[in-house]
Design a protein around this motif. Structure first.
Motif, PDB file in Angstrom:
ATOM      1  N   ILE A 107    -106.700 -83.386  39.797  1.00  0.00           N
ATOM      2  CA  ILE A 107    -106.560 -84.812  39.464  1.00  0.00           C
ATOM      3  C   ILE A 107    -107.611 -85.640  40.213  1.00  0.00           C
ATOM      4  O   ILE A 107    -108.235 -86.545  39.646  1.00  0.00           O
ATOM      5  CB  ILE A 107    -105.121 -85.297  39.763  1.00  0.00           C
ATOM      6  N   GLU A 108    -107.829 -85.286  41.467  1.00  0.00           N
ATOM      7  CA  GLU A 108    -108.875 -86.008  42.222  1.00  0.00           C
ATOM      8  C   GLU A 108    -110.241 -85.807  41.581  1.00  0.00           C
ATOM      9  O   GLU A 108    -111.059 -86.737  41.525  1.00  0.00           O
ATOM     10  CB  GLU A 108    -108.934 -85.489  43.672  1.00  0.00           C
ATOM     11  N   ASP A 157     -99.135 -76.944  43.077  1.00  0.00           N
ATOM     12  CA  ASP A 157     -99.153 -78.376  43.410  1.00  0.00           C
ATOM     13  C   ASP A 157    -100.501 -78.756  44.025  1.00  0.00           C
ATOM     14  O   ASP A 157    -101.078 -79.799  43.702  1.00  0.00           O
ATOM     15  CB  ASP A 157     -98.024 -78.727  44.384  1.00  0.00           C
ATOM     16  N   GLY A 158    -100.982 -77.893  44.919  1.00  0.00           N
ATOM     17  CA  GLY A 158    -102.281 -78.151  45.542  1.00  0.00           C
ATOM     18  C   GLY A 158    -103.404 -78.140  44.517  1.00  0.00           C
ATOM     19  O   GLY A 158    -104.305 -78.980  44.539  1.00  0.00           O
ATOM     20  N   LEU A 159    -103.318 -77.178  43.597  1.00  0.00           N
ATOM     21  CA  LEU A 159    -104.326 -77.096  42.527  1.00  0.00           C
ATOM     22  C   LEU A 159    -104.319 -78.361  41.677  1.00  0.00           C
ATOM     23  O   LEU A 159    -105.362 -78.948  41.382  1.00  0.00           O
ATOM     24  CB  LEU A 159    -104.039 -75.872  41.639  1.00  0.00           C
ATOM     25  N   ARG A 160    -103.126 -78.794  41.291  1.00  0.00           N
ATOM     26  CA  ARG A 160    -103.022 -79.966  40.423  1.00  0.00           C
ATOM     27  C   ARG A 160    -103.573 -81.214  41.127  1.00  0.00           C
ATOM     28  O   ARG A 160    -104.334 -81.993  40.545  1.00  0.00           O
ATOM     29  CB  ARG A 160    -101.565 -80.207  39.990  1.00  0.00           C
ATOM     30  N   ALA A 161    -103.218 -81.353  42.400  1.00  0.00           N
ATOM     31  CA  ALA A 161    -103.690 -82.529  43.136  1.00  0.00           C
ATOM     32  C   ALA A 161    -105.217 -82.525  43.217  1.00  0.00           C
ATOM     33  O   ALA A 161    -105.870 -83.565  43.013  1.00  0.00           O
ATOM     34  CB  ALA A 161    -103.074 -82.534  44.537  1.00  0.00           C
ATOM     35  N   GLU A 162    -105.799 -81.353  43.487  1.00  0.00           N
ATOM     36  CA  GLU A 162    -107.260 -81.281  43.604  1.00  0.00           C
ATOM     37  C   GLU A 162    -107.921 -81.555  42.247  1.00  0.00           C
ATOM     38  O   GLU A 162    -108.957 -82.230  42.164  1.00  0.00           O
ATOM     39  CB  GLU A 162    -107.681 -79.915  44.149  1.00  0.00           C
ATOM     40  N   VAL A 166    -125.423 -83.871  32.423  1.00  0.00           N
ATOM     41  CA  VAL A 166    -124.626 -82.706  32.006  1.00  0.00           C
ATOM     42  C   VAL A 166    -123.243 -82.804  32.651  1.00  0.00           C
ATOM     43  O   VAL A 166    -123.068 -83.526  33.643  1.00  0.00           O
ATOM     44  CB  VAL A 166    -125.306 -81.366  32.403  1.00  0.00           C
ATOM     45  N   PRO A 167    -122.255 -82.095  32.124  1.00  0.00           N
ATOM     46  CA  PRO A 167    -120.913 -82.176  32.703  1.00  0.00           C
ATOM     47  C   PRO A 167    -120.866 -81.633  34.136  1.00  0.00           C
ATOM     48  O   PRO A 167    -121.569 -80.683  34.482  1.00  0.00           O
ATOM     49  CB  PRO A 167    -120.066 -81.291  31.779  1.00  0.00           C
ATOM     50  N   ALA A 168    -120.017 -82.267  34.947  1.00  0.00           N
ATOM     51  CA  ALA A 168    -119.748 -81.799  36.308  1.00  0.00           C
ATOM     52  C   ALA A 168    -118.467 -80.975  36.289  1.00  0.00           C
ATOM     53  O   ALA A 168    -117.448 -81.405  35.753  1.00  0.00           O
ATOM     54  CB  ALA A 168    -119.593 -82.990  37.245  1.00  0.00           C
ATOM     55  N   ILE A 169    -118.551 -79.794  36.879  1.00  0.00           N
ATOM     56  CA  ILE A 169    -117.434 -78.843  36.850  1.00  0.00           C
ATOM     57  C   ILE A 169    -116.968 -78.624  38.287  1.00  0.00           C
ATOM     58  O   ILE A 169    -117.778 -78.239  39.152  1.00  0.00           O
ATOM     59  CB  ILE A 169    -117.905 -77.507  36.233  1.00  0.00           C
ATOM     60  N   ASP A 170    -115.681 -78.821  38.543  1.00  0.00           N
ATOM     61  CA  ASP A 170    -115.197 -78.710  39.918  1.00  0.00           C
ATOM     62  C   ASP A 170    -115.038 -77.241  40.326  1.00  0.00           C
ATOM     63  O   ASP A 170    -114.852 -76.362  39.488  1.00  0.00           O
ATOM     64  CB  ASP A 170    -113.864 -79.458  40.063  1.00  0.00           C
ATOM     65  N   THR A 171    -115.072 -77.011  41.629  1.00  0.00           N
ATOM     66  CA  THR A 171    -115.043 -75.641  42.152  1.00  0.00           C
ATOM     67  C   THR A 171    -113.644 -75.032  42.061  1.00  0.00           C
ATOM     68  O   THR A 171    -112.686 -75.669  41.632  1.00  0.00           O
ATOM     69  CB  THR A 171    -115.549 -75.625  43.614  1.00  0.00           C
ATOM     70  N   VAL A 172    -113.550 -73.776  42.485  1.00  0.00           N
ATOM     71  CA  VAL A 172    -112.277 -73.037  42.423  1.00  0.00           C
ATOM     72  C   VAL A 172    -111.324 -73.482  43.525  1.00  0.00           C
ATOM     73  O   VAL A 172    -111.747 -73.991  44.568  1.00  0.00           O
ATOM     74  CB  VAL A 172    -112.509 -71.518  42.558  1.00  0.00           C
ATOM     75  N   TYR A 173    -110.048 -73.260  43.258  1.00  0.00           N
ATOM     76  CA  TYR A 173    -109.000 -73.485  44.251  1.00  0.00           C
ATOM     77  C   TYR A 173    -108.460 -72.106  44.598  1.00  0.00           C
ATOM     78  O   TYR A 173    -107.785 -71.447  43.790  1.00  0.00           O
ATOM     79  CB  TYR A 173    -107.913 -74.387  43.652  1.00  0.00           C
TER      80      TYR A 173
END
Ligand code: COA
Ligand code: MG
Length: 290
Positions: free
Chosen positions: A215-216, A208-213, A194-201
């Motif tokens: 992208i990782e 910028d911090g959100l985008r970097a996280e 199933v798809p993996a969904i990343d946590t909240v920022y």
């Protein structure tokens, strides 16, 4: 293709109204942590009314409800209220492995029957890393329920359980226990197909911090990320939208193997691609079609 999930406290009509205009691919109507105990009953009714209001709206986002955890004694009342509105999915917080998903599956099956909904209509998303014990159960999701449609992770409740002072370092990066949780959720999702969904920022003014996280997360295999504020949605959608270059490469790989079905490896533009690359390319193209 679901790239962004926006949390909306279900007791806030104002935020619910904003949520649908946010551009998020999915909204998570929250009955859990963002709603105080004395407002849960009202929030259930607000969530139900919202589900009904948007059920047939063209181009609406997916509508997910986060219920309260199985050990709170509140889950049944949450489901009694919202299943009638036929949410697309239920997000289960503090999920402890496949057995928790199977438990929720049974609760949904009973209520779908009561409301005349098709069996299995409502999917399940699991928040897989919010308790210490849950980390040891990340390998148990596969086959737990055909409803399982995604796995995500959380660092806030986990840090409270671990007794941590913080879950991020001075530079705003997660500390090591939370990378473990994140990585386990990624493996849990892959193992369960199933798809993996990343946590909240949580630092919601820091784009910028959100985008970097994000992208990782994309680099490592997550295909979506959750948001807590509408301003985060365009950034997340942008990061998780495959670029024309990525799509073209995937199509070239699929075409090269199709042209030579007995090949174990092909060369395109001076780069080697073998069977794992083919799998990855097929997955990307399948995600775009969905
Ligand atoms: N969904 C929909 N609308 C939201 C929103 C959300 N998650 N977060 C903020 N908004 C709206 C606000 O209502 C505001 O609209 P308004 O000016 O018309 O009232 C607008 O977006 C700008 O909000 P802003 O002033 O920047 O933030 P805030 O101080 O009002 O809210 C939070 C900050 C963190 C309280 C809010 O973003 C929030 O409630 N997030 C969700 C929290 C949550 O669900 N947590 C559980 C999962 S971890
Ligand atoms: Mg929580």
């Amino acid at each position: 293709m679901i790239r962004s999930y926006l949390f909306v406290p279900a007791d806030s009509e104002r935020k619910l109204a904003k949520g649908v205009e946010s551009g998020a691919d999915a909204l998570i109507l929250d009955l859990e942590d963002s709603v105080a105990a004395d407002r849960k009953a009202g929030a259930r009714q607000t969530a139900l009314a919202y589900l009904r209001q948007y059920a047939d709206a063209p181009g609406r986002p997916q509508l997910v409800v986060r219920v309260n955890a199985l050990d709170t004694g509140l889950t049944d009342a949450d489901l009694d209220a919202v299943v009638a509105g036929r949410p697309d999915a239920i997000l289960l917080p503090k999920a402890e492995g496949g057995p928790a998903v199977t438990h929720l599956d049974a609760k949904l099956t009973a209520r779908e029957a009561l409301h005349g909904l098709p069996d299995g209509a409502i999917k399940i998303l699991a928040l897989a890393t919010e308790t210490a014990a849950s980390l040891f159960l990340c390998g148990t999701y596969r086959g737990a329920s055909p409803r399982l449609a995604g796995i995500t992770w959380g660092a806030e409740d986990l840090s409270a359980e671990l007794g941590a002072e913080s879950n991020r370092d001075e530079a705003g990066r997660f500390t090591s226990p939370y990378w473990l949780a994140r990585n386990l959720s990624l493996a849990a999702a892959a193992a369960a197909r199933v798809p993996a969904i990343d946590t909240v920022y949580a630092d919601f003014r820091n784009m910028d911090g959100l985008r970097a996280e994000a992208i990782e997360a994309r680099r490592d295999g997550f295909t979506a990320k959750m948001a807590i504020h509408p301003a985060q949605v365009p950034v997340i959608n942008d990061v998780f939208t495959p670029t024309p270059g990525m799509i073209a490469t995937a199509q070239a790989i699929v075409a090269a193997f199709a042209a030579d079905p007995s090949a174990g490896v092909v060369g395109i533009g001076g780069v080697m691609y073998d069977r794992p690359h083919l799998t990855r390319a097929q997955r990307l193209l399948a995600r775009i079609r969905s």
